[in-house]
Design a protein around this motif. Structure first.
Motif, PDB file in Angstrom:
ATOM      1  N   ASP A  24       0.362  -0.821   0.154  1.00 57.39           N
ATOM      2  CA  ASP A  24       0.014  -0.184  -0.206  1.00 57.39           C
ATOM      3  C   ASP A  24       0.473   1.124   0.768  1.00 57.39           C
ATOM      4  N   ILE A  25       1.893   0.959   0.834  1.00 59.36           N
ATOM      5  CA  ILE A  25       3.346   2.579   0.892  1.00 59.36           C
ATOM      6  C   ILE A  25       3.078   2.741  -0.909  1.00 59.36           C
ATOM      7  N   LEU A  26       3.325   1.297  -1.751  1.00 65.05           N
ATOM      8  CA  LEU A  26       3.524   1.828  -3.074  1.00 65.05           C
ATOM      9  C   LEU A  26       2.782   2.332  -4.111  1.00 65.05           C
ATOM     10  N   SER A  27       1.557   1.808  -3.854  1.00 68.85           N
ATOM     11  CA  SER A  27       0.729   2.228  -4.467  1.00 68.85           C
ATOM     12  C   SER A  27       0.228   3.762  -4.259  1.00 68.85           C
ATOM     13  N   LYS A  28       0.073   4.717  -2.494  1.00 67.34           N
ATOM     14  CA  LYS A  28       0.391   5.826  -2.363  1.00 67.34           C
ATOM     15  C   LYS A  28       1.177   6.889  -2.695  1.00 67.34           C
ATOM     16  N   GLY A  30       2.338   6.194  -5.545  1.00 66.14           N
ATOM     17  CA  GLY A  30       1.902   6.010  -7.060  1.00 66.14           C
ATOM     18  C   GLY A  30       0.530   7.466  -7.060  1.00 66.14           C
ATOM     19  N   ASP A  31      -0.500   7.203  -6.091  1.00 72.27           N
ATOM     20  CA  ASP A  31      -1.530   8.114  -5.763  1.00 72.27           C
ATOM     21  C   ASP A  31      -0.649   9.570  -5.687  1.00 72.27           C
ATOM     22  N   VAL A  36       1.001  16.036  -7.571  1.00 70.63           N
ATOM     23  CA  VAL A  36       2.093  17.066  -7.853  1.00 70.63           C
ATOM     24  C   VAL A  36       1.676  17.583  -9.005  1.00 70.63           C
ATOM     25  N   LYS A  37       1.689  18.868  -8.523  1.00 70.05           N
ATOM     26  CA  LYS A  37       0.970  20.254  -9.801  1.00 70.05           C
ATOM     27  C   LYS A  37       2.543  20.020 -10.506  1.00 70.05           C
ATOM     28  N   LEU A  90      11.306  13.413  -0.844  1.00 65.44           N
ATOM     29  CA  LEU A  90      10.653  13.892   0.298  1.00 65.44           C
ATOM     30  C   LEU A  90       9.296  12.988   0.546  1.00 65.44           C
ATOM     31  N   TRP A  91       8.639  12.700   0.167  1.00 70.16           N
ATOM     32  CA  TRP A  91       7.401  11.895   0.400  1.00 70.16           C
ATOM     33  C   TRP A  91       7.646  10.563   1.138  1.00 70.16           C
ATOM     34  N   LEU A  92       9.121  10.234   0.595  1.00 71.40           N
ATOM     35  CA  LEU A  92       9.590   8.666   0.929  1.00 71.40           C
ATOM     36  C   LEU A  92      10.463   8.754   2.813  1.00 71.40           C
TER      37      LEU A  92
END
Ligand SMILES: Cc1cc2nc3c(=O)[nH]c(=O)nc-3n(C[C@H](O)[C@H](O)[C@H](O)COP(=O)(O)O)c2cc1C
Length: 238
Positions: A24-28, A30-31, A36-37, A90-92
């Protein structure tokens, strides 16, 4: 998601725990990337997440995942890729994971549109540090003028830690420049300085968002101050 704090603590790692991250982390991830603009609306970029079995390259870290980035021909393709995918970095970090951009990783299956990859996963040891431990140029070397967002740009990662960027503050605008090559031997070893400057622009945008400021990027046709020697104009943040 607070992308701002990791700018001041993140550290690239080569030491990953080889176990895969939860699906679910990998799919999040991607989401998140899908919303992201982008730096520029007309640059086509895409990515895939693969395991170490699907990549090649010299002395690659043993990471569980590699994000492979590709894009269609465009003068600012690499800058837009650095901008978008530094958000992923940064998200990771914001969730306690770690990464390393890798100019040296390639997909096993050749792809003419391929640009660069990022190794990521759980760090085997903490991949954080104090802001004063970052090895970066002084602000005076990379800027003409002051803007509170530039400290975040200054701390951005870059290939060979070349930090090939320069910013000129002009009222509410920040004109952005990059060094097309790092010079000397380094220029033979590394040629993605146009991507590095996109990474720095991501940090600038995230710092702006933190301050409640908007981020618009455009390539201006006129009214741009001359670049410092060895630099070329990239675009202007408004
Ligand atoms: C675009 C880019 C490409 C990079 N390529 C490599 C690479 O091929 N091999 C490597 O070990 N590190 C690579 N790095 C990691 C940099 O050496 C590192 O980001 C830089 O030294 C700054 O350190 P920090 O990320 O810990 O702040 C790359 C970084 C960036 C941003």
């Amino acid at each position: 998601m607070d992308l701002y704090s990791p700018i001041f603590t993140r550290a690239s790692t080569r030491k990953f725990d080889p176990s895969p991250l939860p699906k679910d982390i990998l799919s999040k991830l991607g989401d998140f990337l899908a919303v992201v603009k982008p730096l520029l609306p007309d640059v086509e970029l895409k990515h895939e997440i693969v395991s170490g079995r699907d990549v090649k390259g010299m002395a690659l870290p043993k990471a569980p995942h590699f994000l492979l980035i590709s894009g269609k021909k465009h003068p600012l393709r690499n800058t837009a890729a650095g901008y978008l995918y530094q958000h992923a970095e940064l998200w990771l970090y914001a969730q306690g994971y770690a990464t390393r951009w890798l100019a040296g990783v390639k997909p096993k299956e050749p792809d003419p549109d391929y640009i660069i990859g990022i190794a990521f996963g759980k760090p085997a040891e903490p991949a954080v540090r104090k802001t004063e431990e970052f090895k970066r140029k002084a602000m005076s070397e990379i800027t003409g003028g002051r803007d509170s967002r530039l400290e975040a740009a200054r701390l951005a990662p870059s290939g060979m830690n070349g930090q090939p960027w320069y910013f000129i503050v002009d009222g509410g605008k920040i004109h952005t420049y990059y060094k097309p090559n790092l010079g000397g031997l380094l220029s033979k070893m590394y040629n993605l300085t146009n991507l590095d400057v996109g990474i720095a622009l991501c940090h600038l945008a995230v710092a702006g968002e933190h301050e409640g400021r908007t981020f618009e990027f455009a390539v201006m046709e006129e009214g741009v101050p001359a670049p410092p020697s060895g630099f070329s104009y990239v675009g202007t943040v408004k």
